[in-house]
Write an enzyme that holds these catalytic residues in place. Structure first.
Site, PDB file in Angstrom:
ATOM      1  CG  HIS A   1      -4.146   4.192   0.299  1.00  0.00           C
ATOM      2  ND1 HIS A   1      -4.935   3.828   1.360  1.00  0.00           N
ATOM      3  CD2 HIS A   1      -3.313   3.133   0.097  1.00  0.00           C
ATOM      4  CE1 HIS A   1      -4.589   2.626   1.798  1.00  0.00           C
ATOM      5  NE2 HIS A   1      -3.614   2.166   1.028  1.00  0.00           N
TER       6      HIS A   1
ATOM      7  CD  GLU B   1      -4.678  -1.006   3.020  1.00  0.00           C
ATOM      8  OE1 GLU B   1      -4.003  -1.692   2.256  1.00  0.00           O
ATOM      9  OE2 GLU B   1      -4.186  -0.051   3.674  1.00  0.00           O
TER      10      GLU B   1
HETATM   11  C1  DHB Z   1       1.017   2.175  -0.244  1.00  0.00           C
HETATM   12  C2  DHB Z   1      -0.004   2.104   0.700  1.00  0.00           C
HETATM   13  C3  DHB Z   1      -0.447   0.866   1.189  1.00  0.00           C
HETATM   14  O1  DHB Z   1      -1.475   0.705   2.070  1.00  0.00           O
HETATM   15  C4  DHB Z   1       0.167  -0.292   0.776  1.00  0.00           C
HETATM   16  O2  DHB Z   1      -0.235  -1.455   1.330  1.00  0.00           O
HETATM   17  C5  DHB Z   1       1.180  -0.240  -0.175  1.00  0.00           C
HETATM   18  C6  DHB Z   1       1.609   1.003  -0.687  1.00  0.00           C
HETATM   19  C7  DHB Z   1       1.511   3.482  -0.759  1.00  0.00           C
HETATM   20  O3  DHB Z   1       0.862   4.520  -0.558  1.00  0.00           O
HETATM   21  O4  DHB Z   1       2.602   3.505  -1.369  1.00  0.00           O
HETATM   22 FE    FE Z   2      -1.982  -1.412   2.504  1.00  0.00          FE
END
Ligand code: DHB
Ligand code: FE
Length: 283
Positions: A196, A243
């Site tokens: 992500h 992460e």
């Molecule tokens: C999102 C993902 C995360 O790991 C995070 O810490 C905060 C937001 C997300 O995809 O919105």
């Molecule tokens: Fe996160």
């Protein structure tokens, strides 16, 4: 000697907290995601861990850019949940397993990890959401059925520790847990990833094939990921995909003995994140 029952590695996304609070589990957007956790909960009902070592990354709540330890270990008797700015309700405060915390602190330092020990710590969605997903009854009852030891790896302010070093951290955690003079049952949770990216030109970036390869590698080839530098991992998985280092450390805890995959689940996307779940049992 404490007994390690296995590991559960899971993504965390703040929006999950909102969905839980509004009871959206059957909503078409959320159902495929929440259904993935049923098998993990069934396994926990059978195996009944007492203590959870939860490897997670903070997101600026407990540590900010002015002070950023690479590795830190919680040694508090209770962890403060707090408003971290995503509009999600603060969940029940987890109790700490202080005795195991100090065993881990001592062993990690013996093994040459320079850690920060936190006798007070704020915890964010990375710690509270896996608890809420795995023990939803805990939030209703006002207490989680497990005590925790939070182990935090910096993935917020570069440079980050390499995957190989995170794996070695896991091996050292194993040594700590196994040298703990207590017969409680310990579960390892990894909270983070998978691919992500929250901002910039590649916001929304997801890499299904890489996530899948990584999840598969955890069973029989746990150091496969260590062939990549962190720059390569950011390229492959997005700025927050890094992460996944939490999963690498958790896998290091199960290093010595063969593991069996009990369950895995992958759902894209929740918010901006490719969400994964892998449950491994010590053979
Ligand atoms: C999102 C993902 C995360 O790991 C995070 O810490 C905060 C937001 C997300 O995809 O919105
Ligand atoms: Fe996160």
């Amino acid at each position: 000697m404490a007994h390690i029952i296995g590991s559960i590695s899971t993504s965390h996304v703040p929006a999950i907290g909102g969905a839980l609070a509004r009871q959206k589990q059957e909503d078409p957007y959320w159902k495929p995601f929440f259904d993935g956790y049923d098998k993990a909960r069934e396994w926990l009902a059978q195996t009944r861990p007492d203590v959870v070592v939860i490897v997670h990354n903070d997101h600026g709540l407990n540590f900010f850019l002015d002070k950023m330890p690479t590795f830190s270990v919680g040694a508090a008797d209770v962890y403060q949940t707090a408003d971290e700015g995503w509009g999600i309700p603060a969940l029940v405060q987890p109790k700490g397993c202080v005795d195991l915390s100090w065993q881990i602190v001592e062993t990690l330092v013996e093994d040459d990890f320079d850690i920060t020990t936190c006798q007070e710590a704020l915890i964010d969605h990375a710690v509270s959401l896996p608890l809420a997903l795995l023990w939803p009854e805990g939030q209703a009852a006002g207490a989680w059925p497990v005590e925790i030891v939070p182990v935090c790896i910096n993935t917020v302010l570069a440079p980050y520790p390499s995957a190989a070093r995170c794996y070695r951290l896991g091996q050292s955690l194993r040594r700590a847990i196994e040298s703990w003079d207590d017969d409680r049952r310990v579960l390892v949770i990894a909270s983070g990833g998978l691919s992500h990216q929250l901002d910039g030109e590649r916001a929304g970036f997801i890499n299904r094939s890489f996530d899948q390869q990584f999840m598969d590698s955890l069973v029989d080839d746990p150091t496969w990921i260590t062939q990549y530098t962190n720059d390569e991992l950011v390229e492959l998985t997005g700025t927050q995909g890094i992460e996944l280092l939490m999963w690498v450390a958790a896998r290091g805890v199960l290093d010595d003995t063969p593991v069996r995959k009990l369950h895995s689940h992958y759902h894209v996307p929740i918010s901006n994140t490719a969400t994964g779940l892998v449950v491994l049992e010590q053979a």
